[in-house]
Scaffold this motif. Sequence first.
Motif, PDB file in Angstrom:
ATOM      1  N   ALA A 190     -39.693 -66.563  27.928  1.00  0.00           N
ATOM      2  CA  ALA A 190     -38.760 -66.250  26.837  1.00  0.00           C
ATOM      3  C   ALA A 190     -37.385 -66.741  27.256  1.00  0.00           C
ATOM      4  CB  ALA A 190     -38.707 -64.744  26.597  1.00  0.00           C
ATOM      5  N   ASN A 191     -36.505 -66.933  26.293  1.00  0.00           N
ATOM      6  CA  ASN A 191     -35.127 -67.301  26.602  1.00  0.00           C
ATOM      7  C   ASN A 191     -34.492 -66.201  27.460  1.00  0.00           C
ATOM      8  OD1 ASN A 191     -31.992 -67.101  25.660  1.00  0.00           O
ATOM      9  ND2 ASN A 191     -32.681 -69.228  25.792  1.00  0.00           N
ATOM     10  N   TRP A 192     -33.747 -66.584  28.472  1.00  0.00           N
ATOM     11  CA  TRP A 192     -33.245 -65.643  29.480  1.00  0.00           C
ATOM     12  C   TRP A 192     -32.383 -64.521  28.918  1.00  0.00           C
ATOM     13  CZ3 TRP A 192     -27.917 -65.334  30.834  1.00  0.00           C
ATOM     14  CH2 TRP A 192     -27.088 -66.268  30.199  1.00  0.00           C
ATOM     15  N   LYS A 193     -31.644 -64.818  27.841  1.00  0.00           N
ATOM     16  CA  LYS A 193     -30.739 -63.787  27.308  1.00  0.00           C
ATOM     17  C   LYS A 193     -31.513 -62.597  26.744  1.00  0.00           C
ATOM     18  CE  LYS A 193     -28.402 -66.615  24.641  1.00  0.00           C
ATOM     19  NZ  LYS A 193     -29.273 -67.771  24.985  1.00  0.00           N
ATOM     20  N   LEU A 194     -32.692 -62.870  26.185  1.00  0.00           N
ATOM     21  CA  LEU A 194     -33.484 -61.766  25.634  1.00  0.00           C
ATOM     22  C   LEU A 194     -33.901 -60.788  26.735  1.00  0.00           C
ATOM     23  CD1 LEU A 194     -35.706 -63.747  23.101  1.00  0.00           C
ATOM     24  CD2 LEU A 194     -33.768 -62.255  22.573  1.00  0.00           C
ATOM     25  N   SER A 195     -34.153 -61.295  27.928  1.00  0.00           N
ATOM     26  CA  SER A 195     -34.541 -60.413  29.046  1.00  0.00           C
ATOM     27  C   SER A 195     -33.388 -59.517  29.458  1.00  0.00           C
ATOM     28  CB  SER A 195     -34.960 -61.238  30.262  1.00  0.00           C
ATOM     29  OG  SER A 195     -36.174 -61.853  30.008  1.00  0.00           O
ATOM     30  N   ILE A 196     -32.191 -60.092  29.542  1.00  0.00           N
ATOM     31  CA  ILE A 196     -31.036 -59.292  29.974  1.00  0.00           C
ATOM     32  C   ILE A 196     -30.629 -58.326  28.867  1.00  0.00           C
ATOM     33  CG2 ILE A 196     -28.666 -59.356  30.839  1.00  0.00           C
ATOM     34  CD1 ILE A 196     -29.257 -61.971  32.174  1.00  0.00           C
ATOM     35  N   GLU A 197     -30.701 -58.790  27.628  1.00  0.00           N
ATOM     36  CA  GLU A 197     -30.402 -57.880  26.518  1.00  0.00           C
ATOM     37  C   GLU A 197     -31.349 -56.683  26.565  1.00  0.00           C
ATOM     38  OE1 GLU A 197     -30.248 -59.861  22.706  1.00  0.00           O
ATOM     39  OE2 GLU A 197     -29.303 -61.596  23.623  1.00  0.00           O
ATOM     40  N   ASN A 198     -32.605 -56.958  26.802  1.00  0.00           N
ATOM     41  CA  ASN A 198     -33.605 -55.884  26.850  1.00  0.00           C
ATOM     42  C   ASN A 198     -33.298 -54.895  27.969  1.00  0.00           C
ATOM     43  OD1 ASN A 198     -36.298 -55.050  28.446  1.00  0.00           O
ATOM     44  ND2 ASN A 198     -36.666 -54.935  26.258  1.00  0.00           N
ATOM     45  N   TYR A 199     -32.908 -55.405  29.136  1.00  0.00           N
ATOM     46  CA  TYR A 199     -32.645 -54.490  30.261  1.00  0.00           C
ATOM     47  C   TYR A 199     -31.502 -53.530  29.928  1.00  0.00           C
ATOM     48  CZ  TYR A 199     -31.751 -52.448  34.754  1.00  0.00           C
ATOM     49  OH  TYR A 199     -31.574 -51.524  35.755  1.00  0.00           O
ATOM     50  N   GLN A 200     -30.576 -53.995  29.091  1.00  0.00           N
ATOM     51  CA  GLN A 200     -29.359 -53.222  28.888  1.00  0.00           C
ATOM     52  C   GLN A 200     -29.413 -52.165  27.797  1.00  0.00           C
ATOM     53  OE1 GLN A 200     -25.609 -55.320  29.975  1.00  0.00           O
ATOM     54  NE2 GLN A 200     -26.758 -56.927  28.978  1.00  0.00           N
ATOM     55  N   GLU A 201     -30.528 -52.058  27.123  1.00  0.00           N
ATOM     56  CA  GLU A 201     -30.595 -51.019  26.094  1.00  0.00           C
ATOM     57  C   GLU A 201     -31.843 -50.180  26.297  1.00  0.00           C
ATOM     58  OE1 GLU A 201     -32.998 -51.067  23.634  1.00  0.00           O
ATOM     59  OE2 GLU A 201     -33.628 -53.153  23.409  1.00  0.00           O
ATOM     60  N   CYS A 202     -31.689 -48.897  25.941  1.00  0.00           N
ATOM     61  CA  CYS A 202     -32.837 -48.004  26.082  1.00  0.00           C
ATOM     62  C   CYS A 202     -33.282 -47.488  24.715  1.00  0.00           C
ATOM     63  CB  CYS A 202     -32.499 -46.854  27.033  1.00  0.00           C
ATOM     64  SG  CYS A 202     -33.932 -46.351  28.012  1.00  0.00           S
ATOM     65  N   TYR A 203     -32.900 -48.251  23.680  1.00  0.00           N
ATOM     66  CA  TYR A 203     -33.345 -47.936  22.318  1.00  0.00           C
ATOM     67  C   TYR A 203     -34.869 -48.073  22.257  1.00  0.00           C
ATOM     68  CZ  TYR A 203     -32.614 -48.152  17.155  1.00  0.00           C
ATOM     69  OH  TYR A 203     -32.579 -47.925  15.804  1.00  0.00           O
ATOM     70  N   HIS A 204     -35.374 -49.015  23.095  1.00  0.00           N
ATOM     71  CA  HIS A 204     -36.819 -49.284  23.069  1.00  0.00           C
ATOM     72  C   HIS A 204     -37.618 -48.399  24.021  1.00  0.00           C
ATOM     73  CE1 HIS A 204     -35.653 -51.672  26.647  1.00  0.00           C
ATOM     74  NE2 HIS A 204     -36.878 -51.479  27.039  1.00  0.00           N
ATOM     75  N   CYS A 205     -36.910 -47.587  24.837  1.00  0.00           N
ATOM     76  CA  CYS A 205     -37.627 -46.895  25.923  1.00  0.00           C
ATOM     77  C   CYS A 205     -38.691 -45.932  25.416  1.00  0.00           C
ATOM     78  CB  CYS A 205     -36.644 -46.158  26.821  1.00  0.00           C
ATOM     79  SG  CYS A 205     -35.598 -47.309  27.739  1.00  0.00           S
ATOM     80  N   VAL A 206     -38.380 -45.179  24.375  1.00  0.00           N
ATOM     81  CA  VAL A 206     -39.342 -44.186  23.880  1.00  0.00           C
ATOM     82  C   VAL A 206     -40.614 -44.886  23.399  1.00  0.00           C
ATOM     83  CG1 VAL A 206     -39.727 -42.382  22.168  1.00  0.00           C
ATOM     84  CG2 VAL A 206     -37.503 -42.603  23.250  1.00  0.00           C
TER      85      VAL A 206
END
Length: 402
Positions: A190-206
């Motif tokens: 995947a494009n690298w920015k999507l990985s870092i964006e994902n690490y920085q939010e916990c909206y998806h954690c649940v």
Amino acid sequence: MQGQNIDISKLIASQKPGYALDQRFYTDPDIYALEIERVVARNWILAGHVSELPEPGDFKVMNVAKESAIIVRGSDGQLRAFANVCRHRGSLVCLENRGHTRKFTCPYHGWMYDIDGNLTAARSMPDDFDKSGYGLNPVSFDVIHGLMFVCFSDSPPGLASAKRDLAEPMSIFDFENLKVAAHRSYPIPANWKLSIENYQECYHCVTAHPEYARMHTLMVEGRKRGRLQGHMLEKMEACGLRKIEIDRIDTRAPEGEMGYGYSRTAMFEGYLTGSRDGSPVAPLLGKIKDYDGGASDFVFGAFSFLLAYSDHVVCYVFTPVDPQNCRCDIYWLVRADAKEGTDYDVEELIWLWDITTESDKTIIVNNWKGVQSRYYKPGPFSAMENAERTWTEWILKELARP
Ligand code: FES
Ligand SMILES: [Fe+2]
């Protein structure tokens, strides 16, 4: 700023604040090339811990996009980084990822470099060939309280403020005297920015991380969050920790310097650390005397994120490979004097963040597939995506900086 098909200044200006990035930031090759120049090569990236290379001649290689650096401990005991590019005709010099050596021999025509980067042998060259002008090119390298950083620019951002302000929180965990208990590399298509964006939010954690969500409280809001934090703060001091909050992250970085941050968040009752059942997985770190039930976040620049539990540290490093691929490297750090098998078990130590990273990989790749669709339109960030929003704004700012 005119790419082949795109006016990047116009595109940056048209980016709606508080919304995800325009598709072209993920898919356009001109923008990727500009990102490498202005964002990736200009900033510090975590390269591991100094304890990985204890002896002169110990080396490791770090690859980021098209760049490759050899980090080596020299004959004087100093750590340095060199471009892994032969001064003859440009071959990669070192093909191993890590090891110990007395010299680096280029696999193409056999030019030899010592561990201080000097060219020491070059066959059949004219008599007047001066080897001293053909040492390996140095790459910017620095150490922040035991953590190694590389920057592929000769004028990297300053680190003085990060070193100064993070000295206290880093000394609590005694970063200088940790060691790498495990390292894993996760390729993510995947494009690298999507990985870092994902690490920085916990909206998806649940939704994505049941294991993580049963112990971490980042996705808990409002009064309940306050209560949990309160319990941890009450215990903190007796446990050898202190309340410290630092936010010089991304757009809030000191002028001309790398951004950084520190904060500590409570875990759910009963969880002492990030392990399968919340029980300890390694000896307590540094000055910590007991478990306060918290976990600390450290941010070092735009690519490197650390999670410090009371008994181990998990270091995340995200780097681009090419426009469609990136890599997540994770280092698990424990006390330098901890013994594998007695004090910690690698499988137990890495359990949480190994499964969490595997599930992140799946959602990041799904995100990547959707972002490339003709129907993708940037949507608004939620209140739980503030860090990602700041990071995105920082990316746009860096891209616009000549
Ligand atoms: S390219 Fe390295 S020796 Fe020729
Ligand atoms: Fe995640």
